[in-house]
Design an enzyme around this catalytic site. Structure first.
Site, PDB file in Angstrom:
ATOM      1  N   CYS A   1       2.445  12.439   2.175  1.00  0.00           N
ATOM      2  CA  CYS A   1       3.165  13.027   3.302  1.00  0.00           C
ATOM      3  C   CYS A   1       2.148  13.871   4.045  1.00  0.00           C
ATOM      4  CB  CYS A   1       4.290  13.903   2.731  1.00  0.00           C
ATOM      5  SG  CYS A   1       5.134  14.930   3.940  1.00  0.00           S
TER       6      CYS A   1
ATOM      7  N   ASP B   1       8.875  13.655   9.774  1.00  0.00           N
ATOM      8  CA  ASP B   1       9.799  14.779   9.573  1.00  0.00           C
ATOM      9  C   ASP B   1      11.041  14.612  10.428  1.00  0.00           C
ATOM     10  OD1 ASP B   1       8.455  16.088   7.627  1.00  0.00           O
ATOM     11  OD2 ASP B   1       7.523  17.579   8.943  1.00  0.00           O
TER      12      ASP B   1
ATOM     13  N   ARG C   1       0.220  26.781  10.551  1.00  0.00           N
ATOM     14  CA  ARG C   1       1.300  27.033   9.593  1.00  0.00           C
ATOM     15  C   ARG C   1       0.857  28.117   8.595  1.00  0.00           C
ATOM     16  NH1 ARG C   1       4.924  23.601   5.286  1.00  0.00           N
ATOM     17  NH2 ARG C   1       6.883  23.931   6.312  1.00  0.00           N
TER      18      ARG C   1
ATOM     19  N   TRP D   1       3.875  14.723  16.279  1.00  0.00           N
ATOM     20  CA  TRP D   1       4.733  15.134  15.166  1.00  0.00           C
ATOM     21  C   TRP D   1       6.195  14.814  15.517  1.00  0.00           C
ATOM     22  CZ3 TRP D   1       8.742  18.726  15.016  1.00  0.00           C
ATOM     23  CH2 TRP D   1       9.265  18.959  13.735  1.00  0.00           C
TER      24      TRP D   1
ATOM     25  N   ASN E   1      -0.310  19.769   5.483  1.00  0.00           N
ATOM     26  CA  ASN E   1       0.407  20.234   6.671  1.00  0.00           C
ATOM     27  C   ASN E   1      -0.416  20.827   7.798  1.00  0.00           C
ATOM     28  OD1 ASN E   1       3.261  19.688   6.595  1.00  0.00           O
ATOM     29  ND2 ASN E   1       3.293  20.851   4.693  1.00  0.00           N
TER      30      ASN E   1
ATOM     31  N   TRP F   1       3.122  14.533  -2.177  1.00  0.00           N
ATOM     32  CA  TRP F   1       1.840  15.206  -1.915  1.00  0.00           C
ATOM     33  C   TRP F   1       1.751  15.447  -0.418  1.00  0.00           C
ATOM     34  CZ3 TRP F   1      -2.906  15.175  -5.259  1.00  0.00           C
ATOM     35  CH2 TRP F   1      -4.039  15.627  -4.591  1.00  0.00           C
ATOM     36  N   ASP F   2       1.871  16.703  -0.033  1.00  0.00           N
ATOM     37  CA  ASP F   2       1.935  17.029   1.391  1.00  0.00           C
ATOM     38  C   ASP F   2       0.576  17.529   1.898  1.00  0.00           C
ATOM     39  OD1 ASP F   2       3.091  17.358   3.868  1.00  0.00           O
ATOM     40  OD2 ASP F   2       4.754  18.582   3.149  1.00  0.00           O
TER      41      ASP F   2
HETATM   42  C1  GLA Z   1       6.247  19.167   5.563  1.00  0.00           C
HETATM   43  C2  GLA Z   1       6.932  17.910   5.106  1.00  0.00           C
HETATM   44  C3  GLA Z   1       8.411  18.172   4.920  1.00  0.00           C
HETATM   45  C4  GLA Z   1       8.600  19.294   3.928  1.00  0.00           C
HETATM   46  C5  GLA Z   1       7.839  20.539   4.364  1.00  0.00           C
HETATM   47  C6  GLA Z   1       7.864  21.611   3.297  1.00  0.00           C
HETATM   48  O1  GLA Z   1       6.608  19.505   6.852  1.00  0.00           O
HETATM   49  O2  GLA Z   1       6.722  16.867   6.003  1.00  0.00           O
HETATM   50  O3  GLA Z   1       9.078  17.014   4.498  1.00  0.00           O
HETATM   51  O4  GLA Z   1       8.168  18.886   2.657  1.00  0.00           O
HETATM   52  O5  GLA Z   1       6.491  20.248   4.662  1.00  0.00           O
HETATM   53  O6  GLA Z   1       7.180  22.729   3.689  1.00  0.00           O
END
Ligand code: GLA
Length: 733
Positions: free
Chosen positions: A526, A548, A443, A199, A480, A477-478
């Site tokens: 994303c 990020d 998270r 990351w 995580n 569109w994330d």
């Molecule tokens: C991820 C994305 C970031 C942002 C955060 C929001 O980490 O990579 O760019 O959008 O989520 O929670």
């Protein structure tokens, strides 16, 4: 060029402008051998490379139960259990527990064009652009039928391969691995190149010597991952950026994968790529078919430049789709690093106003606009706007933004659910988790079981409602967190091994539905930054958030590694605040602008907090994006100098396809005072044309710039940058 079948030699000849690929049927029973992949050759029958002083049929594992030579024979698509002890591509388990398989030739078709792969991302092309071979083979004992597909592009040194396995009838068969491609060749002095990371430091180039045994990369995280990208290249040890042979593979897939090179004791090299066999098992009942994801093979005889150009051209014209495929991407401001979760309408509008005054084209509202989401601990899955933060909802905000003359976009993370959400309280079984065990949070969130239609329909209805509620032109569109506790309430115990793949298919289906219903939408994928920067995602979104880590100097390496395979037009790159939120480094605003310029350009900071001088720089940066963005987006990319390699400075270059304009981005990371400025050697210019350098008006022929060199401008200080343009004028004398 294209594909021919030499019936006499029983060889399939696949040719691209500079490469040839040969598949031979080498014995009575129809064993399919891989004869050649490399530089273009006129010959069809290259079976001399089977290099056995004995009848090749003898070396075939099954003949007379001879397994002795099986490790030397180059196989086109090896199955396991009958004497070839290298990594097999196809492994099975029958109802009786038998695990061996052998594939032999049955039939083939050659046709112009390429069929789409249902439910899976894949490169595409018209009947004029490409030719496809479908090679049917079978295991007569198992009753399995396998089709190996190869698409050859007329203009590009690329071959797209995929595999489908059918069970025409009879007992179910459990597939325990179905890799997508195999490449067997004799050992030569080779290196392995992969893109390793973590990351905020994704896709660092990792080149090393090939050694005996198995070596490779993998992801078992359910995503293609920050850690390893589904790309592996073999290079001649002496190969460089500009010369030498390269064989590369890239998997068009966004989940678990294996990419492995294996140097056997018999001096044979095998390269395989596909869905990782660990955690995978797919039951094929009578009448069912399984299709493995596509692998793209690229061959270059001109070093990494040639490989990169082929990947970029292929992906820009034959993978990326949609309204924005060939269009400039709007410059944007994203509020994430400006506000994080702490915003209201006024704060957003004050940033938007500054953006609009500066000429920025789109405002993107990031995380925190829905449910009760004031931190990352809740509300994923509750995709209804938080009217306390945003009275009037997305509709009002979007109207205000549009009144300012900008487009409007939003962030979503549709694959997730927070335990603290109405969705989870109503449907706890929608999350991936194993019975009797508290699921692992990451998270503070869980992953939705997108293998289930019911879950996909529920989430899609929410996405549809959000996108219909206001004028929304862009979605980030994330995704995580990785997948853990991978168990589905819907699959029977013996089919849980299908879940990882069914999850990825579910993601693809959701994105396809969204793009079908909202065809003008600009989608940016994303995954905690760049955790799913793969060709699978590129099929749905023309751009992907690269990392990020928005700090300009760290970004040099990240963007260099990314651009080795993926087009500059696919890399989200934003100017962020200083000191950097990632590593506290302080760099000039101008340098941050330059580093972002070569990708999909934007800002990710609070524009209301910039100094007057910094604000005043924005219109100039946007003018540069408007003027040169097309060269980066559509031209040929050259890596001229690498900060990752030399530790001091970085130069990238893009040359328009007509070769009349070249743009160089130079960043002096560390000052070189009291030493002569470095001289770099541009590439890709027309030797005959005369080019004027924007820096100082100096004019030389393309040959003069490329061979005599271009001394970089003198700059005093660290972290400084320059944009240099070479513009063609009249013909050189
Ligand atoms: C991820 C994305 C970031 C942002 C955060 C929001 O980490 O990579 O760019 O959008 O989520 O929670």
């Amino acid at each position: 060029m294209g594909i021919r079948y030499d019936g006499k030699a029983r060889v399939f000849a696949l040719d691209t402008p500079d490469s040839s690929y040969r598949i031979g049927i080498i014995d009575e029973e129809g064993f399919i051998a891989h004869l050649y992949y490399g530089r273009r050759v006129p010959d069809t029958d290259l079976r001399q490379i089977l290099r056995v002083g004995f009848d090749p049929a003898e070396s075939f594992a099954r003949t007379g139960n001879q397994v002795k030579y099986a490790g030397t024979l180059p196989a086109e698509y090896p199955a396991g259990g009958t004497g070839d002890f290298r990594r097999p591509c196809l492994t099975v388990e029958t109802v009786s527990g038998a695990r061996d398989a052998v594939l032999v030739y049955r039939d083939h078709r050659i046709y112009a064009g390429k069929h789409r792969m249902k439910g899976l991302p894949a490169v595409y092309g018209t009947e004029k652009e490409c030719t496809t071979l479908e090679l049917d083979c079978a295991d007569p004992v198992l009753g399995l039928e396998v089709t190996l597909s190869y698409t050859v592009f007329e203009q590009l040194d690329a071959i797209a391969r995929s595999v489908s396995v059918r069970n025409p009838g009879g007992e179910p068969v459990r597939l325990t691995s179905v890799l997508s491609a195999c490449l067997d060749m004799p050992n030569r002095d080779l290196d392995v190149l992969t893109l390793h990371g973590t990351w905020s430091s994704e896709r660092m180039q990792n080149r090393r010597r090939l050694v005996w045994g198995k070596q490779g990369i993998a992801s078992l995280r359910g995503i293609s991952s920050h850690e390893e990208n589904p790309f592996l290249a073999l290079l001649e040890h002496t190969a460089t950026q500009t010369q030498g042979q390269v064989w590369a593979m890239n998997l068009v897939y966004s989940g678990n994968f294996l990419a492995e090179a294996e140097l056997s004791e018999q001096d044979q090299l095998r390269l395989v790529m596909g869905i990782h066999p660990d955690g995978f098992a797919w039951t094929l009942a009578a009448g069912e078919c399984f299709t493995a994801p596509e692998t793209v093979l690229v061959y270059s005889a001109s070093g990494l430049d040639g490989m990169t150009h082929t990947f970029h051209d292929l992906y820009r014209a034959h993978l990326i789709r949609g309204a924005y495929r060939d269009k400039p991407r709007p410059s944007l401001v994203n509020n994430w690093e400006a506000t994080y979760f702490d915003f209201d309408t006024d704060k957003l509008l004050s940033i938007a106003r500054k953006a609009s005054e500066s000429g920025i084209e789109m405002f993107v509202l990031d995380d925190g606009w829905f449910g009760k989401r004031d931190s990352d601990t809740c509300s994923l899955g509750d995709w209804t706007v938080n009217e306390q933060k945003l009275p009037g909802g997305l509709k009002r905000l979007s109207e205000e933004i549009h009144r300012m003359g900008m487009k409007f976009g939003i962030w979503m993370e549709p694959e997730m659910v927070s335990p603290d959400s109405d969705l989870y309280r109503a449907h706890p079984d929608y999350a991936l988790k194993t019975p009797g065990r508290a699921p692992a949070l990451s998270r503070h969130q869980l992953v939705l079981d997108l293998s289930r239609r019911e879950v996909r329909d529920c989430i899609y209805a929410k996405i549809h409602a959000v996108l219909s509620s206001a004028q929304i032109e862009y979605v980030k569109w994330d995704m995580n967190r990785p997948l853990t506790n991978v168990w589905s309430a819907e699959l029977p115990p013996d089919r849980q091994g299908e879940l990882y793949h069914r999850y990825v298919l579910g993601v693809y289906e959701l994105q396809e539905r969204m793009l079908t219903d909202f065809p003008d939408l600009l989608l940016e994928n994303c995954c905690s930054g760049g955790g799913r920067f793969d060709p699978g995602m590129l099929y749905y979104s023309p751009q992907i958030w690269t990392s990020d880590n928005t700090e300009a100097i760290d970004r040099l390496k990240i963007q260099e590694g990314t651009a080795l395979v993926y087009p500059l037009s696919s890399m989200g790159a934003h100017v962020a605040a200083c000191p950097s939120h990632t590593n506290s480094r302080v760099t000039p605003f101008a340098t941050r602008g330059l580093v972002s310029l070569c990708g999909c350009f934007g800002y990710e900071l609070d524009l209301t907090k910039l100094t007057a001088e910094e604000l005043a720089e924005i219109p100039g940066q946007l003018r540069a994006y408007a003027a040169y963005g097309d060269v980066f987006r559509t031209g040929d990319y050259y890596r001229i100098a690498s900060f990752a390699e030399n530790g001091e400075y970085d130069v990238l270059m893009a040359v328009s396809k007509d070769r009349r304009r070249a743009v160089l981005v130079y960043v002096q990371v560390l000052s070189r005072q009291k030493r002569p400025v470095p001289v770099v050697y541009p590439r890709g210019l027309d030797e005959q044309l005369c080019y004027r350098l924007s820096e100082n008006g100096e004019k030389h022929s393309g040959a003069g710039w490329m061979h005599a060199g271009l001394p970089l401008p003198q700059m005093k200080g660290d972290f400084l940058g320059r944009l240099m343009v070479l513009e063609a004028e009249e013909e050189a004398e």
